[in-house]
Design a protein around this motif. Structure first.
Motif, PDB file in Angstrom:
ATOM      1  N   THR A  51       0.836  -1.176   0.000  1.00  0.00           N
ATOM      2  CA  THR A  51       0.000   0.000   0.000  1.00  0.00           C
ATOM      3  C   THR A  51       0.878   1.236   0.000  1.00  0.00           C
ATOM      4  OG1 THR A  51      -1.737  -1.142   1.206  1.00  0.00           O
ATOM      5  CG2 THR A  51      -1.779   1.257   1.276  1.00  0.00           C
ATOM      6  N   GLY A  52       0.543   2.177  -0.879  1.00  0.00           N
ATOM      7  CA  GLY A  52       1.324   3.402  -0.959  1.00  0.00           C
ATOM      8  C   GLY A  52       2.306   3.388  -2.094  1.00  0.00           C
ATOM      9  N   ALA A  53       2.569   2.243  -2.714  1.00  0.00           N
ATOM     10  CA  ALA A  53       3.482   2.198  -3.842  1.00  0.00           C
ATOM     11  C   ALA A  53       2.879   2.975  -4.990  1.00  0.00           C
ATOM     12  CB  ALA A  53       3.749   0.747  -4.259  1.00  0.00           C
ATOM     13  N   GLY A  54       3.590   4.009  -5.444  1.00  0.00           N
ATOM     14  CA  GLY A  54       3.073   4.816  -6.525  1.00  0.00           C
ATOM     15  C   GLY A  54       2.121   5.891  -6.062  1.00  0.00           C
ATOM     16  N   GLY A  55       1.872   6.022  -4.793  1.00  0.00           N
ATOM     17  CA  GLY A  55       0.961   7.026  -4.275  1.00  0.00           C
ATOM     18  C   GLY A  55       0.294   6.528  -3.022  1.00  0.00           C
ATOM     19  N   ALA A  56      -0.043   7.464  -2.135  1.00  0.00           N
ATOM     20  CA  ALA A  56      -0.595   7.084  -0.835  1.00  0.00           C
ATOM     21  C   ALA A  56      -1.927   6.360  -0.952  1.00  0.00           C
ATOM     22  CB  ALA A  56      -0.757   8.334   0.029  1.00  0.00           C
ATOM     23  N   LEU A  57      -2.681   6.591  -2.036  1.00  0.00           N
ATOM     24  CA  LEU A  57      -4.002   5.988  -2.173  1.00  0.00           C
ATOM     25  C   LEU A  57      -4.013   4.774  -3.105  1.00  0.00           C
ATOM     26  CD1 LEU A  57      -6.210   9.207  -2.459  1.00  0.00           C
ATOM     27  CD2 LEU A  57      -5.704   7.838  -0.428  1.00  0.00           C
ATOM     28  N   ALA A  58      -2.859   4.410  -3.654  1.00  0.00           N
ATOM     29  CA  ALA A  58      -2.818   3.259  -4.557  1.00  0.00           C
ATOM     30  C   ALA A  58      -3.234   2.003  -3.812  1.00  0.00           C
ATOM     31  CB  ALA A  58      -1.410   3.089  -5.123  1.00  0.00           C
ATOM     32  N   PRO A  59      -4.090   1.162  -4.425  1.00  0.00           N
ATOM     33  CA  PRO A  59      -4.498  -0.072  -3.738  1.00  0.00           C
ATOM     34  C   PRO A  59      -3.309  -0.984  -3.516  1.00  0.00           C
ATOM     35  CG  PRO A  59      -5.179  -0.095  -6.040  1.00  0.00           C
ATOM     36  CD  PRO A  59      -4.668   1.286  -5.762  1.00  0.00           C
ATOM     37  N   GLY A  60      -3.213  -1.586  -2.336  1.00  0.00           N
ATOM     38  CA  GLY A  60      -2.080  -2.456  -2.015  1.00  0.00           C
ATOM     39  C   GLY A  60      -2.270  -3.847  -2.566  1.00  0.00           C
ATOM     40  N   GLU A  61      -2.120  -3.988  -3.872  1.00  0.00           N
ATOM     41  CA  GLU A  61      -2.354  -5.261  -4.542  1.00  0.00           C
ATOM     42  C   GLU A  61      -1.038  -5.907  -4.953  1.00  0.00           C
ATOM     43  OE1 GLU A  61      -5.363  -6.323  -4.659  1.00  0.00           O
ATOM     44  OE2 GLU A  61      -6.455  -4.467  -4.228  1.00  0.00           O
ATOM     45  N   ASN A  62      -1.051  -7.231  -5.056  1.00  0.00           N
ATOM     46  CA  ASN A  62       0.080  -7.962  -5.611  1.00  0.00           C
ATOM     47  C   ASN A  62       0.061  -7.761  -7.122  1.00  0.00           C
ATOM     48  OD1 ASN A  62       1.911  -9.827  -6.601  1.00  0.00           O
ATOM     49  ND2 ASN A  62       1.343 -11.415  -5.139  1.00  0.00           N
ATOM     50  N   MET A  63       1.069  -7.079  -7.650  1.00  0.00           N
ATOM     51  CA  MET A  63       1.086  -6.741  -9.060  1.00  0.00           C
ATOM     52  C   MET A  63       1.733  -7.816  -9.932  1.00  0.00           C
ATOM     53  SD  MET A  63      -0.499  -3.963  -8.709  1.00  0.00           S
ATOM     54  CE  MET A  63      -0.498  -3.492 -10.428  1.00  0.00           C
ATOM     55  N   ASN A  64       2.181  -8.918  -9.324  1.00  0.00           N
ATOM     56  CA  ASN A  64       2.928  -9.930 -10.065  1.00  0.00           C
ATOM     57  C   ASN A  64       2.273 -11.303 -10.049  1.00  0.00           C
ATOM     58  OD1 ASN A  64       5.206  -8.111 -10.629  1.00  0.00           O
ATOM     59  ND2 ASN A  64       5.581  -8.238  -8.430  1.00  0.00           N
ATOM     60  N   ASP A  65       1.007 -11.370  -9.662  1.00  0.00           N
ATOM     61  CA  ASP A  65       0.353 -12.684  -9.572  1.00  0.00           C
ATOM     62  C   ASP A  65      -0.519 -13.001 -10.779  1.00  0.00           C
ATOM     63  OD1 ASP A  65      -1.671 -10.901  -9.135  1.00  0.00           O
ATOM     64  OD2 ASP A  65      -2.383 -11.807  -7.262  1.00  0.00           O
ATOM     65  N   GLY A  66      -0.560 -12.091 -11.768  1.00  0.00           N
ATOM     66  CA  GLY A  66      -1.369 -12.331 -12.956  1.00  0.00           C
ATOM     67  C   GLY A  66      -2.850 -12.112 -12.750  1.00  0.00           C
ATOM     68  N   ASN A  67      -3.252 -11.665 -11.564  1.00  0.00           N
ATOM     69  CA  ASN A  67      -4.661 -11.434 -11.257  1.00  0.00           C
ATOM     70  C   ASN A  67      -4.981  -9.959 -11.471  1.00  0.00           C
ATOM     71  OD1 ASN A  67      -7.264 -11.455 -10.294  1.00  0.00           O
ATOM     72  ND2 ASN A  67      -6.692 -11.760  -8.140  1.00  0.00           N
ATOM     73  N   THR A  68      -5.866  -9.663 -12.418  1.00  0.00           N
ATOM     74  CA  THR A  68      -6.223  -8.272 -12.703  1.00  0.00           C
ATOM     75  C   THR A  68      -7.322  -7.752 -11.790  1.00  0.00           C
ATOM     76  OG1 THR A  68      -7.788  -8.990 -14.424  1.00  0.00           O
ATOM     77  CG2 THR A  68      -5.542  -8.450 -15.118  1.00  0.00           C
ATOM     78  N   CYS A  69      -7.825  -8.613 -10.912  1.00  0.00           N
ATOM     79  CA  CYS A  69      -8.824  -8.202  -9.919  1.00  0.00           C
ATOM     80  C   CYS A  69      -8.120  -7.917  -8.591  1.00  0.00           C
ATOM     81  CB  CYS A  69      -9.858  -9.310  -9.730  1.00  0.00           C
ATOM     82  SG  CYS A  69     -10.709  -9.808 -11.260  1.00  0.00           S
ATOM     83  N   SER A  70      -8.890  -7.534  -7.582  1.00  0.00           N
ATOM     84  CA  SER A  70      -8.316  -7.356  -6.252  1.00  0.00           C
ATOM     85  C   SER A  70      -7.814  -8.692  -5.721  1.00  0.00           C
ATOM     86  CB  SER A  70      -9.366  -6.771  -5.297  1.00  0.00           C
ATOM     87  OG  SER A  70      -9.678  -5.443  -5.639  1.00  0.00           O
ATOM     88  N   ASP A  71      -6.970  -8.638  -4.704  1.00  0.00           N
ATOM     89  CA  ASP A  71      -6.324  -9.863  -4.220  1.00  0.00           C
ATOM     90  C   ASP A  71      -7.309 -10.880  -3.655  1.00  0.00           C
ATOM     91  OD1 ASP A  71      -3.884  -8.979  -5.008  1.00  0.00           O
ATOM     92  OD2 ASP A  71      -3.179  -8.406  -3.016  1.00  0.00           O
ATOM     93  N   ASP A  72      -8.490 -10.440  -3.209  1.00  0.00           N
ATOM     94  CA  ASP A  72      -9.470 -11.386  -2.677  1.00  0.00           C
ATOM     95  C   ASP A  72     -10.530 -11.743  -3.717  1.00  0.00           C
ATOM     96  OD1 ASP A  72     -10.726  -8.918  -2.694  1.00  0.00           O
ATOM     97  OD2 ASP A  72     -11.663  -9.153  -0.717  1.00  0.00           O
ATOM     98  N   GLU A  73     -10.203 -11.489  -4.997  1.00  0.00           N
ATOM     99  CA  GLU A  73     -11.151 -11.759  -6.076  1.00  0.00           C
ATOM    100  C   GLU A  73     -10.536 -12.668  -7.142  1.00  0.00           C
ATOM    101  OE1 GLU A  73     -13.746  -7.614  -6.175  1.00  0.00           O
ATOM    102  OE2 GLU A  73     -11.919  -7.753  -7.400  1.00  0.00           O
ATOM    103  N   GLU A  74     -11.406 -13.196  -8.006  1.00  0.00           N
ATOM    104  CA  GLU A  74     -10.991 -13.989  -9.164  1.00  0.00           C
ATOM    105  C   GLU A  74     -11.832 -13.546 -10.358  1.00  0.00           C
ATOM    106  OE1 GLU A  74     -11.739 -17.949  -7.896  1.00  0.00           O
ATOM    107  OE2 GLU A  74     -13.842 -17.556  -7.411  1.00  0.00           O
TER     108      GLU A  74
END
Length: 218
Positions: free
Chosen positions: A59-82
């Motif tokens: 969280t905060g990567a690229g900006g304080a409000l950027a969603p704290g998502e795993n950007m390397n898992d191939g999932n284009t949804c939120s981390d708790d989604e499919e």
């Protein structure tokens, strides 16, 4: 800001042709290190970038409000989604406590493939049951196109708005684009809700950052 396309990894790390560690300060010799007063430590914590947080997509990567998502898992949804077809749903593994982890439709989850009538469960509904977005997008939000809202936003009917709980804490549940409510149901339009055009805003409203949306967005 970003909407349905989500936050790409190339937006979270600085674009540079030199290794990231070249920007780190040089190590000081042991005899050059002196004690600093507490105030100096606090100031340094604010000024220096969080290198490890940025590298890990925190969280905060690229900006304080950027969603704290795993950007390397191939999932284009939120981390708790499919993703199923064109929409993001809350993971079946979470909805069923890991027992039926395979999503096969908006309303069905299976133990394994092939999915049959004997190894699946269903919970039908419209923006309820298994037909919901992840908790990171808000309470019982509807499935949505790939991407994620900012960390201070919530999802309603495919649009990201600043959380009602931040705009007006006494009315924390978003009922409509411009309506925040104490509960749910039609009473939100009368005694239990407040409707103001100022509520139909994005998470970047008033922050002075051109990269965060000031209006509701997809």
């Amino acid at each position: 800001g970003r909407g349905a396309a989500g936050w790409g990894a190339d937006e979270l790390l600085p674009s540079t042709t030199t290794p990231w560690w070249h920007g780190l300060p040089d190590a000081q010799p042991a005899d050059a290190i002196v004690a600093s007063p507490p105030a100096a430590h606090a100031a340094r914590a604010v000024e220096e970038p969080d290198w490890f947080g940025q590298l890990g997509g925190a969280t905060g990567a690229g900006g304080a409000l950027a969603p704290g998502e795993n950007m390397n898992d191939g999932n284009t949804c939120s981390d708790d989604e499919e993703q199923l077809e064109a929409l993001c749903y809350k993971k079946c593994a979470i909805l069923t406590n890991g027992v039926y982890p395979v999503r096969t439709s908006a309303w069905t989850c299976c133990k394994s493939r092939p999915c049959t009538l004997f190894n699946q469960v269903h919970d039908a509904g419209i923006c309820s049951g298994f037909d919901v977005a992840g908790d990171l997008e808000g309470t019982s939000a509807c499935p949505h196109r790939p991407g994620a809202c900012l960390s201070n936003e919530e999802l309603l009917m495919g649009m990201c708005y600043k959380k009602c709980s931040l705009l007006i804490p006494e009315y924390p549940i978003r009922y409509a684009a411009a309506t925040c409510c104490k509960g749910t149901g039609i009473s939100c339009l009368t005694t239990q809700g407040v409707t103001l055009p100022e509520f139909a805003v994005g998470g970047g409203a008033g922050d002075g950052d051109p990269n965060t949306p000031a209006e509701g967005h997809t």
